[in-house]
Design an enzyme around this catalytic site. Sequence first.
Site, PDB file in Angstrom:
ATOM      1  N   ASP A  59      46.129  83.401  46.732  1.00  0.00           N
ATOM      2  CA  ASP A  59      46.302  83.788  48.221  1.00  0.00           C
ATOM      3  C   ASP A  59      44.883  84.495  48.619  1.00  0.00           C
ATOM      4  O   ASP A  59      44.552  85.465  47.873  1.00  0.00           O
ATOM      5  CB  ASP A  59      47.469  84.529  48.427  1.00  0.00           C
ATOM      6  CG  ASP A  59      47.803  84.720  49.775  1.00  0.00           C
ATOM      7  OD1 ASP A  59      47.334  84.085  50.700  1.00  0.00           O
ATOM      8  OD2 ASP A  59      48.768  85.563  50.009  1.00  0.00           O
ATOM      9  N   HIS A  76      38.039  78.280  50.921  1.00  0.00           N
ATOM     10  CA  HIS A  76      38.499  77.454  49.940  1.00  0.00           C
ATOM     11  C   HIS A  76      37.589  76.930  49.052  1.00  0.00           C
ATOM     12  O   HIS A  76      38.086  76.755  47.841  1.00  0.00           O
ATOM     13  CB  HIS A  76      39.028  76.038  50.647  1.00  0.00           C
ATOM     14  CG  HIS A  76      39.989  76.409  51.864  1.00  0.00           C
ATOM     15  ND1 HIS A  76      40.915  77.287  51.599  1.00  0.00           N
ATOM     16  CD2 HIS A  76      40.277  75.697  52.979  1.00  0.00           C
ATOM     17  CE1 HIS A  76      41.915  77.086  52.779  1.00  0.00           C
ATOM     18  NE2 HIS A  76      41.182  76.354  53.398  1.00  0.00           N
ATOM     19  N   LEU A 170      44.784  73.040  26.717  1.00  0.00           N
ATOM     20  CA  LEU A 170      45.400  73.733  28.114  1.00  0.00           C
ATOM     21  C   LEU A 170      46.300  72.902  28.755  1.00  0.00           C
ATOM     22  O   LEU A 170      45.732  71.623  29.051  1.00  0.00           O
ATOM     23  CB  LEU A 170      44.345  74.448  28.987  1.00  0.00           C
ATOM     24  CG  LEU A 170      44.851  75.315  29.946  1.00  0.00           C
ATOM     25  CD1 LEU A 170      45.605  76.470  29.590  1.00  0.00           C
ATOM     26  CD2 LEU A 170      43.669  75.653  30.875  1.00  0.00           C
TER      27      LEU A 170
END
Length: 289
Positions: A59, A76, A170
Amino acid sequence: MLLSHSPAATHPELPTSSRRTRRTRPTCPRAGAAPAAESLLPRGLRAESLPRHVAVVMDGNSRWARARGMPAAFGHEAGRRALEETVRLSRAWGIRALTAFAFSHENWSRPKMEVDFLMGLFERVIHDSVAEFLRDGIRLRVIGDCSRLPASLQRTAREAEEATRSNSQLHLTLAISYSGRRDIVQACRSLAEKVRGGLLRPEDIDELLFADELETSGGGGGDDELLPCPDLLIRTSGELRLSNFLLWQSAYSELFFTDTLWPDFGEADYLEALRSFQSRDRRFGRRDL
């Protein structure tokens, strides 16, 4: 990954198999990351008590951009770089799974121009990351209401998931068009259909079966099923809420909130969250005598 998720920000098959065999795995595994070279761990981190699964609500991208007099797209792009660094650190330190909230189901209400930009950015990032994922042993999954995504993004996500399916260093999950409430509702519907079809009795439904119907379930057996619940959930930008993210899965997650905006979230911030996690006593309702 690329999106400030806060609503206040300005930018915006059903299995048909018969009754399942019961398993003994816990719904929410304990901490304990995959083995990592001790030399790779920063001072103060203990490999045996790292979270296996970290979730993050990314956020603050638009606020970060506004503070610099730049458009949201600038934030972004910076947020994308922050996620890439978090993925790199997670893999290096032996964390097994990272789930990132990129775009919520509610974010579809944002201006079309912004949504279109983000969909294009998601597609580009996924496409451009496949070679790196293959090199580094990273498996990608995309969860959420994919039916609302552009066809080209759906195709790119499917191809990346298939290409990286065998990787295990991962497990990276991107939540795009995701809603925790919707996830629970679709799990209920799936179980109800099985009951109606005679594949399941109501009294057979328990937490394990329910968790298997959630979008975060591996669904195909194997190592996926060890990582359904995050041990640690991080939220950036000073907001103190989950915002409809992994509501069932985070029942026993340790929560860490930081004022740092997502594009500024780096190694020092991640270390702070992990050290906070390692300082906590996770009793899961028990009392030690």
